[in-house]
Design an enzyme around this catalytic site. Structure first.
Site, PDB file in Angstrom:
ATOM      1  N   CYS A 127       9.970   9.210  -0.682  1.00  0.00           N
ATOM      2  CA  CYS A 127       9.363  10.250   0.139  1.00  0.00           C
ATOM      3  C   CYS A 127       8.744  11.289  -0.784  1.00  0.00           C
ATOM      4  O   CYS A 127       9.451  11.901  -1.585  1.00  0.00           O
ATOM      5  CB  CYS A 127      10.399  10.906   1.032  1.00  0.00           C
ATOM      6  SG  CYS A 127       9.723  12.260   2.003  1.00  0.00           S
ATOM      7  N   HIS A 167       5.904   4.591  12.625  1.00  0.00           N
ATOM      8  CA  HIS A 167       5.996   4.541  11.167  1.00  0.00           C
ATOM      9  C   HIS A 167       7.077   5.544  10.750  1.00  0.00           C
ATOM     10  O   HIS A 167       6.832   6.742  10.678  1.00  0.00           O
ATOM     11  CB  HIS A 167       4.626   4.925  10.592  1.00  0.00           C
ATOM     12  CG  HIS A 167       4.537   4.841   9.098  1.00  0.00           C
ATOM     13  ND1 HIS A 167       3.823   3.844   8.465  1.00  0.00           N
ATOM     14  CD2 HIS A 167       5.042   5.611   8.127  1.00  0.00           C
ATOM     15  CE1 HIS A 167       3.912   4.009   7.151  1.00  0.00           C
ATOM     16  NE2 HIS A 167       4.642   5.088   6.917  1.00  0.00           N
ATOM     17  N   ARG A 224       0.834  -1.203   0.000  1.00  0.00           N
ATOM     18  CA  ARG A 224       0.000   0.000   0.000  1.00  0.00           C
ATOM     19  C   ARG A 224       0.879   1.267   0.000  1.00  0.00           C
ATOM     20  O   ARG A 224       1.052   1.920  -1.022  1.00  0.00           O
ATOM     21  CB  ARG A 224      -0.956  -0.019   1.223  1.00  0.00           C
ATOM     22  CG  ARG A 224      -2.145   0.947   1.104  1.00  0.00           C
ATOM     23  CD  ARG A 224      -1.852   2.374   1.499  1.00  0.00           C
ATOM     24  NE  ARG A 224      -1.402   2.495   2.898  1.00  0.00           N
ATOM     25  CZ  ARG A 224      -0.899   3.600   3.401  1.00  0.00           C
ATOM     26  NH1 ARG A 224      -0.772   4.693   2.644  1.00  0.00           N
ATOM     27  NH2 ARG A 224      -0.461   3.648   4.654  1.00  0.00           N
ATOM     28  N   ASP A 225       1.479   1.557   1.108  1.00  0.00           N
ATOM     29  CA  ASP A 225       2.253   2.796   1.231  1.00  0.00           C
ATOM     30  C   ASP A 225       3.479   2.764   0.310  1.00  0.00           C
ATOM     31  O   ASP A 225       3.891   3.795  -0.226  1.00  0.00           O
ATOM     32  CB  ASP A 225       2.698   2.960   2.686  1.00  0.00           C
ATOM     33  CG  ASP A 225       3.254   4.346   2.992  1.00  0.00           C
ATOM     34  OD1 ASP A 225       3.006   5.275   2.193  1.00  0.00           O
ATOM     35  OD2 ASP A 225       3.933   4.495   4.015  1.00  0.00           O
ATOM     36  N   ASN A 269      10.033   4.488   3.161  1.00  0.00           N
ATOM     37  CA  ASN A 269       9.742   3.732   4.366  1.00  0.00           C
ATOM     38  C   ASN A 269      10.953   2.950   4.869  1.00  0.00           C
ATOM     39  O   ASN A 269      11.789   2.492   4.091  1.00  0.00           O
ATOM     40  CB  ASN A 269       8.629   2.718   4.071  1.00  0.00           C
ATOM     41  CG  ASN A 269       7.286   3.394   3.864  1.00  0.00           C
ATOM     42  OD1 ASN A 269       6.702   3.912   4.799  1.00  0.00           O
ATOM     43  ND2 ASN A 269       6.815   3.415   2.624  1.00  0.00           N
ATOM     44  N   HIS A 321      10.225   7.001   8.241  1.00  0.00           N
ATOM     45  CA  HIS A 321      10.805   7.080   6.896  1.00  0.00           C
ATOM     46  C   HIS A 321      12.303   7.305   7.036  1.00  0.00           C
ATOM     47  O   HIS A 321      12.758   7.975   7.962  1.00  0.00           O
ATOM     48  CB  HIS A 321      10.144   8.210   6.102  1.00  0.00           C
ATOM     49  CG  HIS A 321       8.815   7.817   5.552  1.00  0.00           C
ATOM     50  ND1 HIS A 321       8.232   8.430   4.478  1.00  0.00           N
ATOM     51  CD2 HIS A 321       7.932   6.846   5.921  1.00  0.00           C
ATOM     52  CE1 HIS A 321       7.065   7.873   4.210  1.00  0.00           C
ATOM     53  NE2 HIS A 321       6.847   6.907   5.084  1.00  0.00           N
TER      54      HIS A 321
END
Lengths: 302, 302
Positions: free
Chosen positions: B241, B208, B19-20, B250, B210
């Site tokens: 990003c 979460h 997803r992300d 991520n 990055h």
């Protein structure tokens, strides 16, 4: 829970880019570029910059110009320029070049001592002892690198007691500092804590992490929390890992600076000047910097 | 000093790659490849895999096939497949697709709430409230992402109290978990500790991070030491990003697994299978993995 109260208020960044970084880069860098690199790093506020190595040019052709470099280097006030010295012959060359600070490079494992130094783990100390004694007699400070402190490509995980024993011999010999090296980048934070706390005192310890498996900065954080206040790093993350296909080598100075700034730890370096220097060096090497911070700050916004 | 005794014994890896990760990759990935990706990740032992998003295809064209994907997905026993749901319309589509777990995506800052949701910081809660209520009435579990928890591209550093206030509203609304997001990757370990300890309890918190500035794993270590036991990561570090020119997004699942293995923390994932999956996906995307571990393990030795 972490307690930021235990963190050091100030950290010495031991910049290894010109030596450990460049020696592992295949693109040949000329003397003028090296001199400019050293000057830019000093201009960016770094106060300890390992300048070159007197290892035999057969092993490290990139740094064959060590004597020339030191003859032409315009030293800045307040900046220390250590050089790596492998043995007595190297020390002679370093003394002739007028250096004030040297580093020796020992192994924590039997196999790497044999492969890198052609000595047993114990025999290496007999080789280093006269080097350290002579250097100190000449008024030099001597740092000891201890490599393969966590894992070794041939022996696997390295026992803590074995590393501590080797490290203490180097300190007892008269080295003022012991840089614990994760030469192949396999260590994790718990191992770092375990090793550092196995020493009687943390004052003489420094850490040298490679980012091969992405752990360098997490390991650094663990070391800082144990009270370590000298951290080795390489501008732009220069220097691949000689024992893995990976392009990532030393912890990048810029990524370290980002962490230290966030933790409110003093270090004296100027991040934009460092980033500019690493972008410039990346152009000379013809490949992008391995530093995340350099990549993020140097790239145009999307 | 760090105390490994405080670390959780087990961590839930909340895999966000499909997803992300994919939503931020420009190369179009077809439905069959996505299904194989999900199946490989489950086969590699991951037990929570965020599968897709019901955000309007205009905003995330890569995931426009969400309904199709869920219709064709062969769910494995014991694996949770949450989907992102932006609003009531998205929830309707998710319910029609038979999902059991959803995530909403809120902002900790005024500017990003306006830019991403076209709502004020306060108004977003009025939008999410009926979504969460309806989802829970239907027996779904609801996770809340809270973005920009540390820094915001327009507002700079985000005050801890503001993040805690927004996070508590999402938990009070009925979300079972709050994932604290460093959307632009600027956080450092001290900030992470400060924010997490500002909440009354750590049980409902996830993190979460990055890796834009190389801090993701050091931040994760700080969170683990604060007792956090759910960590978001993306296989192979998928997903750039969106707010920096950097290619790093991520935290890579493989780099996280390396850390957890070193700390003796259980997680259930199989590292070689993950690396193989990320190498395969990197070929589909036509670019190398951003994961250090994938790079090191997949490359031939030099």
């Amino acid at each position: 829970m972490l307690t930021t109260a235990n963190l050091p208020g100030e950290v010495t960044i031991w910049e290894v880019g010109p030596r450990d970084g460049l020696q592992n880069e295949k693109t040949v860098i000329d003397l003028g570029t090296k001199l400019e690199f050293l000057d830019r790093l000093a201009g960016a506020g770094l106060r300890t910059i390992e300048a070159t190595s007197f290892v035999h040019p057969r092993w490290v052709p990139q740094l064959a110009d060590a004597a020339d470099l030191l003859a032409k280097l315009e030293r800045r006030a307040g900046v220390r320029y250590p050089v790596l010295v492998p043995n007595e012959r190297g020390l002679e060359r370093a003394l002739a070049a007028g250096v004030e600070s040297i580093a020796i490079f020992a192994s924590a494992t039997e196999t790497f001592a044999r492969r890198n130094l052609n000595r047993s783990l114990d025999e290496q100390f007999a080789m280093f002892d006269p080097v350290v004694r002579r250097a100190r007699d000449e008024g030099l400070e001597v740092r000891a690198y201890l490599s393969m402190c966590f894992g070794d490509p041939w022996e696997g995980k390295v026992p803590v007691a074995q590393v501590v024993r080797a490290g203490k011999r180097l300190l007892d010999m008269g080295c003022f500092q012991l840089s614990l090296g994760d030469t192949i980048g396999v260590a994790t934070a718990g191992q770092v804590e375990e090793l550092i706390t196995a020493f009687d005192s943390v004052g003489a310890l420094a850490v040298h992490f490679h980012d091969t498996y992405g752990q360098a900065l997490a390991n650094t954080l663990a070391a800082l929390h144990c009270g370590v206040s000298t951290v080795d790093s390489s501008a732009g993350g220069l220097g691949g890992c000689p024992f893995a296909g990976s392009a990532t080598g030393n912890l990048a100075t810029e990524d370290l600076v980002w962490l230290l700034d966030g933790l409110g730890i003093q270090h004296g370096a100027d991040l934009p000047a460092l980033v500019e220097t690493s972008v410039w060096m990346a152009e000379k090497l013809g490949k992008p910097s391995a530093s995340r911070v350099v990549t993020a700050l140097a790239a145009p916004p999307r």
